[in-house]
Scaffold this active site. Sequence first.
Site: not given
Length: 307
Positions: A108, A135, A138, A226, A266, A294
């Site tokens: 990340r 992402h 996700q 988000d 998310c 996830r």
Amino acid sequence: MNSFINISDLKKEDLRFIIDSAKQRKSNRGEKQHSEPDETQPLKGKTMIMIFEKTSTRTRISFDLAVKQLGGSSIILNQDEIHYGKGDETIKDTAKVLSQYADIIMIRTASHKNVIEFSKYLEIPIINGLTNQGHPCQVMSDILTFEELKGDIKNKTIAWIGDGNNVSNSLIEAASKFDFYLKIGCPKKYYPNSAIVKMAKKNKCKLLITDDPIKAAKDSDCVMTDKWISMGDKVDKNKKKRILKKYQVNKKIMKAAKSDAIFMHCLPASREEEVTSEVMDGKQSVVWLQAFNRIHAQKGIIEWCIK
Ligand code: CP
Ligand code: NVA
């Protein structure tokens, strides 16, 4: 050996393999404890190294559990614990060393270019655990969650309301691969990545981008949003929040969607900014299942990477 950097890099059948394998493993687990391995363990004896240059709750823990369930072990490192993060070693040299210590990397980082640079020198697969550009883990998890609740995502309508950020960029890449209709309601100033939009249009993606949030949400099967300010977002935060105010997902936005539409985020969320608590804690919200899935989606991604 495969790397998972952008959803657009994968063929439709590979993306379908990931989702179907995640579904299968999730259903096969039954009542197993979080850390109990699956019946078949493709990561047995193998190690994943995870590097975090940004904070994380879900990605960090769900990957750790995914690796355990696949029979492997993981090493989690923060940016300031390794030479690459502090700038004391080049990406190339770190990549060469890590290739000898582990079987797969998850990173990340802010810079998308760094992930691509890393992948050039690694002799093992790398998974993008979030960059400023995308992402993808996700979005794969969100597709798994959608299909678990609503069936095949093909020809369904997904609405993205709010900031055109990394998650929305990966969602655009997914739309043409999974054949769903994507409607983005976003102010022009904060549109998603223009190169990704251009590529989506070239790929005949069913994509509408409008600055009208109601038009975007109308008749959708799922409304997503988000945070307005992403990690490392170098913007005038107050100005951005002012501009995005009318894009808050609230009762009115959810009413424009289909009556059985689901709400996704998310997480982490800034309650009462991009979403009201009424929606986030309401009957249509599936945010906790999204977070749980996830683990399962990432098991599918890891399995595909080490194929
Ligand atoms: N959604 C997500 O990636 O959460 P974290 O930042 O907690 O990992
Ligand atoms: N867009 C958010 C996602 C967090 C999981 C960010 O990049 O901060």
